[in-house]
Design an enzyme around this catalytic site. Structure first.
Site, PDB file in Angstrom:
ATOM      1  N   VAL A 159      -9.271   9.064   7.932  1.00  0.00           N
ATOM      2  CA  VAL A 159     -10.728   9.428   8.360  1.00  0.00           C
ATOM      3  C   VAL A 159     -11.373   7.772   9.351  1.00  0.00           C
ATOM      4  O   VAL A 159     -10.884   6.506   8.608  1.00  0.00           O
ATOM      5  CB  VAL A 159     -11.323   9.546   7.398  1.00  0.00           C
ATOM      6  CG1 VAL A 159     -11.453  10.539   6.629  1.00  0.00           C
ATOM      7  CG2 VAL A 159     -11.027   8.721   5.770  1.00  0.00           C
ATOM      8  N   TYR A 188       0.733  -1.161   0.123  1.00  0.00           N
ATOM      9  CA  TYR A 188      -0.125   0.296   0.224  1.00  0.00           C
ATOM     10  C   TYR A 188       0.664   1.324   0.279  1.00  0.00           C
ATOM     11  O   TYR A 188       0.598   2.142  -0.613  1.00  0.00           O
ATOM     12  CB  TYR A 188      -0.748  -0.290   1.521  1.00  0.00           C
ATOM     13  CG  TYR A 188      -1.968   0.973   1.403  1.00  0.00           C
ATOM     14  CD1 TYR A 188      -2.941   1.464   0.557  1.00  0.00           C
ATOM     15  CD2 TYR A 188      -1.370   1.944   2.979  1.00  0.00           C
ATOM     16  CE1 TYR A 188      -3.795   2.302   0.467  1.00  0.00           C
ATOM     17  CE2 TYR A 188      -2.247   2.932   2.639  1.00  0.00           C
ATOM     18  CZ  TYR A 188      -3.412   3.328   1.424  1.00  0.00           C
ATOM     19  OH  TYR A 188      -4.436   4.285   1.871  1.00  0.00           O
TER      20      TYR A 188
END
Ligand SMILES: NC(=O)c1ccc[n+]([C@@H]2O[C@H](COP(=O)([O-])OP(=O)(O)OC[C@H]3O[C@@H](n4cnc5c(N)ncnc54)[C@H](OP(=O)(O)O)[C@@H]3O)[C@@H](O)[C@H]2O)c1
Length: 240
Positions: A175, A142
């Site tokens: 988030v 990632y």
């Protein structure tokens, strides 16, 4: 404007779809999960949003480009991504590690290429992560794939400087939806996954998360063209 959001039916992509739809943009949302796409499209239409939903797997190098070429878009939001495998880089499944690049890097690059080939003007927004600027040990596919997307953005912006097409990287901040929520609420998994989950919990506890409304609000401003003069750059939640 016609805005295509990859992964637009779920989590952060869904939050982006909601705010962009509320601003009156015409949406095209994509993903692999047909049911989630249909549900999101029905819920958005009930709010008066124009939305088209299409299954397109970013691991298929032709799927999203074909859609972009046939439908035409003014703005491409490259949001869809995989979190990739968690663990020491030399121990995780190498096929999983590489698949993360096929989705996060090749999927993003080929969608951008198709948009550039078909747009006369507009913008491409590549959703990245702080993990692509700093490091995220145990989540390297990632992290490294997002770093590559940040570099891709910089290069494309220079190649496009004589055309009215802006390319920006956008880090929405951490988030409490999607990847980070799954991470912080994970209660089982390997020792490495638990370590990443603990880290996510500590980040939230120390106030390092960004409210999703704030992340989505800044995306709306980028979509509107407010940051086109910074083409090639990384826009972060702090820019809001
Ligand atoms: N959540 C955070 O705190 C955070 C922080 C920084 C950056 N980001 C970035 O924000 C973006 C969205 O993250 P998220 O947290 O919402 O992740 P998420 O919950 O895992 O959602 C990923 C989205 O991408 C789509 N997707 C995944 N693989 C795909 C594929 N092969 N083809 C097409 N679509 C695919 C998924 O839809 P389907 O399942 O339907 O395919 C889903 O809509 C990502 O680029 C991520 O790197 C998130």
């Amino acid at each position: 404007m016609r805005v295509l959001i990859t992964g637009g039916a779920k989590a952060l992509g869904r939050a982006f779809s909601e705010v962009l739809g509320a601003q009156g943009h015409q949406l095209i949302i994509t993903g692999r999960d047909e049911r989630a796409l249909d549900t999101a499209a029905a819920e958005l239409r009930a709010k008066g949003v124009y939305v088209e939903a299409h299954v397109a797997d970013l691991a298929d190098p032709n799927a999203t480009p074909k859609l972009i070429e046939s439908l035409g878009v003014d703005v491409l939001v490259n949001n869809g991504a995989l979190g990739g495998p968690v663990g020491p880089t030399w121990e995780v499944d190498e096929t999983d590690w590489w698949r993360t690049f096929e989705v996060n890097l090749r999927g993003t690059a080929f969608a951008a290429n198709a948009a550039i080939r078909t747009m006369t003007s507009g913008r491409i927004i590549n959703v990245v992560s702080n993990a692509g600027v700093h490091r995220w040990p145990y989540v390297t596919a990632y992290s490294v794939s997002k770093a590559a997307v940040i570099k891709l953005t910089e290069n494309l912006a220079i190649e496009l400087k004589r055309r009215p097409i802006a390319v920006l990287s956008y880090d929405p901040g951490m988030v409490d939806v999607g990847l980070m929520r799954r991470g912080r609420t994970m209660s089982d998994g390997s020792a490495d996954e638990q370590r990443v989950a603990e880290w996510a919990r500590s980040q939230r506890a120390s106030g390092r998360f960004t409210p999703v409304e704030q992340s989505a609000g800044l995306l709306v401003r980028i979509v509107s063209g407010e940051f086109d003069h910074r083409s090639g750059e990384l826009i972060t939640a702090q820019d809001g």
